[in-house]
Design a protein around this motif. Structure first.
Motif, PDB file in Angstrom:
ATOM      1  N   ARG A   1       0.847  -1.188   0.000  1.00 12.36           N
ATOM      2  CA  ARG A   1       0.000   0.000   0.000  1.00 12.36           C
ATOM      3  C   ARG A   1       0.884   1.240   0.000  1.00 12.36           C
ATOM      4  NH1 ARG A   1       0.695  -3.760   4.191  1.00 12.36           N
ATOM      5  NH2 ARG A   1       0.711  -2.770   6.246  1.00 12.36           N
TER       6      ARG A   1
ATOM      7  N   LEU B   1      -4.502   0.761  -1.643  1.00 15.14           N
ATOM      8  CA  LEU B   1      -4.120  -0.446  -2.368  1.00 15.14           C
ATOM      9  C   LEU B   1      -4.012  -0.112  -3.850  1.00 15.14           C
ATOM     10  CD1 LEU B   1      -6.473  -3.013  -0.588  1.00 15.14           C
ATOM     11  CD2 LEU B   1      -4.071  -2.517  -0.094  1.00 15.14           C
TER      12      LEU B   1
ATOM     13  N   PHE C   1      -6.742   0.890   2.494  1.00 15.96           N
ATOM     14  CA  PHE C   1      -6.321  -0.290   3.250  1.00 15.96           C
ATOM     15  C   PHE C   1      -6.979  -0.312   4.626  1.00 15.96           C
ATOM     16  CE2 PHE C   1      -3.296  -2.156   6.339  1.00 15.96           C
ATOM     17  CZ  PHE C   1      -3.299  -3.458   5.869  1.00 15.96           C
TER      18      PHE C   1
END
Length: 649
Positions: free
Chosen positions: A233, A423, A429
């Motif tokens: 991420r 993401l 995330f």
């Protein structure tokens, strides 16, 4: 995921080869990073397998795995290399590479060849290498190879292997057909009906309330670390700028408006357009005869139809458009004809033009005052686009000079914003509720491919909105520390322990059922730590063809598949997924039916089994080739590639 990328590889045999699905071999791989003893009599550091005399290098395996992952990511951008490897992706890549090398080597061993001219003809067929003319373009070819990190030599080797594979495999796979008697046996199975009981021993009934020791959690977490790998991420810092950020006056001046009007005076002059229904005939004599019929009362459409022609309609055409599409003579004739009348036949490049003027629209001339609003809008859009392009160029110069995002924002008065951890598909995330930022979607692919702290400039809406952004933080794909997800691990550990207790209970129940106790009675008699009863079994009666119909929808419970894989009067134990418990399948009766002669299900069975035969023939032939060529694997080198790709080395 694995089924998708298996198809990615298998499409190379017997199918046209497209540039996006070529095996991409990574050339720049540090062989010294992988060491080993001897392999096939040679130093094994850079070889993962030998297929006959051909070597599959670590670079081959590494590059092909990365290419396969890139293809899988087109379906699911959040798939990581560690999760790809954990699901068997690297092993499947290696097997497919070995198969590919084996087919090529076997073909060459027995004199099959894919010459340069044949490879050239395949390259000419690939649409990605064609220019605007539709023909092969060398410059386009070189750009396409560069974009895929390919060389001409790699491409030619890949195409050659594919052609050899076609020569070897297609004759063996062409039009396979199941023998009638064998197909009759399989078809009869479709009518088979099975009855039995299916019982679930849920793990939830065996969960303990006791707090696990830290050592137990650490041991469990270490053994199941792959289940907790989190995707990569990134945090983005960005600023959007548009016309609101311009410090220059983009309002058109009176002089600019007057100049625009003067330069386009013809556009504002009086004009006339016409709607016309027409068709062409080859000769002037024929055109005159048809026009005479129309003027005598026959409709233009009927006259065209009887003469074997189709009338078409055109709307809103001015004189210049008619002249360009037909001829000056046609335009002159049409624009000298009154509304509703038939124009005199006029010649064009396609023949003699017969036309009816359906409507005449006259647009009066517009003065500067009347056209002012339209001109102001056009000039404003143009000046705004130019000013924004200038502003973006200035910002780009600052980016190239190494100026930080904060300084750029300060100088140009931009508002900096920071995203949460994102993401690769734009989702936040750890937050399923927050919707992805639609404005950032166009730049995500680039944002997940650049280094941290390197500002990028992109155009969001052509001519009106730009975006400057940078990756301010990257969290690599990895399993987090146990402390961060301890509650989740505790829950999973409790379920795993409960599943073990459920398994022991299931084995006790299985022994009772095999001792002639009914499944229902055995389930009812079993005690659980929660003192809750195990649910009674479900009765199941199903034909095999009903099972196959469900399987077509890819939603068939494993217990039903097992039910149709057992012998009559037997009981089998099956583990439910995700530590949910254990399933007991008790097959009580199999009812077989006789297939009547001429039953259409026989023909259907032979047709449906053909692809299965193709797969079986292909697998058996490839296996035989591998055995004859002698395949050796270098476990140490394979493990080294696995560790490097997974980020463990």
């Amino acid at each position: 995921m694995i089924s998708f990328f298996r198809n990615f590889f298998q499409s190379k045999i017997g199918l046209p080869i497209f540039i996006g699905f070529l095996v991409i071999v990574a050339l720049a791989f540090a062989a010294a990073d992988i060491t080993g003893s001897t392999f096939g009599g040679l130093s094994s550091g850079n070889r993962v397998a030998l297929v006959g005399d051909d070597e599959i290098s670590s670079a081959d395996l590494s590059g092909t795995a990365e290419s396969a992952l890139a293809q899988v990511r087109q379906e699911n951008p959040t798939v990581t290399m560690p999760s790809f490897i954990a699901e068997g992706g690297l092993d499947e890549v290696l097997e497919q590479l070995i198969d590919r090398y084996a087919i090529g080597a076997y073909a060459e061993k027995y004199g099959l060849r894919a010459g340069e001219n044949l490879v050239n003809s395949e390259i000419l067929k690939i649409g990605a290498f064609r220019g605007v003319s539709g023909d092969f373009d060398q410059a386009v070819y070189q750009r396409a190879l560069a974009q895929q990190n390919l060389t001409d030599a790699i491409l030619r080797r890949d195409l050659s292997d594919g052609l050899l594979a076609q020569q070897m495999m297609l004759p063996a796979l062409a039009a396979p057909q199941m023998p009638r008697k064998a197909a009759q046996q399989y078809a009869a199975l479709l009518l088979e009906r099975r009855s039995g009981k299916i019982g679930l021993i849920p793990s939830a009934l065996f969960i303990s309330d006791a707090e696990p020791a830290l050592a137990q959690l650490e041991e469990y977490y270490s053994a199941n670390r792959a289940d907790y790998i989190q995707p990569e991420r990134r945090t983005l810092r960005y600023a959007v700028f548009s016309a609101d950020n311009l410090k220059t006056d983009i309002a058109p001046t009176d002089a600019e408006i007057a100049a625009k009007y003067a330069a386009n005076k013809a556009q504002y002059a009086a004009s006339e357009t016409r709607d016309v229904t027409s068709f062409f005939v080859p000769t002037q004599q024929g055109a005159n005869a048809i026009v005479a019929q129309i003027r005598a009362g026959k409709s233009l459409e009927a006259a065209a139809r009887e003469a074997g022609f189709n009338a078409t309609s055109a709307t809103g055409r001015d004189r210049e458009q008619f002249a360009t599409g037909t001829s000056f003579a046609v335009a002159k004739s049409v624009f000298e004809t009154a509304q509703g009348a038939i124009a005199a036949p006029a010649q064009s490049t396609l023949g003699w033009y017969i036309a009816r003027v359906d409507k005449v629209t006259k647009i009066p001339a517009r003065s500067l005052a009347q056209a002012r609003g339209e001109i102001v809008e056009q000039l404003t859009v143009a000046k705004r686009g130019t000013a924004l392009a200038d502003l973006s160029a200035q910002i780009e110069e600052e980016v190239d000079a190494g100026t930080s995002m904060a300084e750029i924002a300060k100088v140009f008065g931009l508002k900096l914003e920071t995203t949460p951890q994102l993401l690769a598909d734009g989702r936040v995330f750890g937050d399923a509720q927050t919707q992805p930022n639609v404005a950032l979607q166009p730049i995500l692919q680039t944002a997940f491919g650049v280094d941290e702290g390197r500002p990028q400039l992109d155009e969001l809406v052509p001519g009106s909105q730009y975006l400057i952004y940078e990756v301010s933080n990257i969290v690599e794909s990895a399993a987090p520390p146990l402390a961060q997800i301890s509650e989740r691990v505790k829950t999973d550990f409790a379920r795993a322990q409960a599943a073990k207790l459920a398994q022991k209970a299931a084995q006790r129940i299985l022994a009772k059922v095999r001792g002639n106790t009914t499944l229902a009675a055995a389930l009812a008699a079993e005690k659980t730590p929660s003192n809750k009863p195990i649910p009674a079994p479900d009765a199941v009666t199903l034909e095999r063809r009903e099972l196959l119909a469900r399987r077509a929808g890819q939603n068939v419970p494993p217990a039903l598949v097992l039910l149709f894989s057992m012998a009559e009067g037997t009981v089998k134990l099956l583990e439910a997924p995700n530590n949910q418990g254990w399933i007991l399948v008790d097959l009580e009766e199999i009812e077989s039916k006789t297939l009547e002669p001429g039953d259409p299900i026989l023909a259907q069975a032979r047709e449906q089994l053909a692809p299965t035969l193709s797969s079986e023939y292909s697998a058996q032939l490839t296996k035989a080739m591998r055995e004859e060529l002698d395949v050796e694997k270098n476990a140490a080198a394979i493990d080294a590639v696995r560790a490097r790709l997974a980020g463990e080395s």
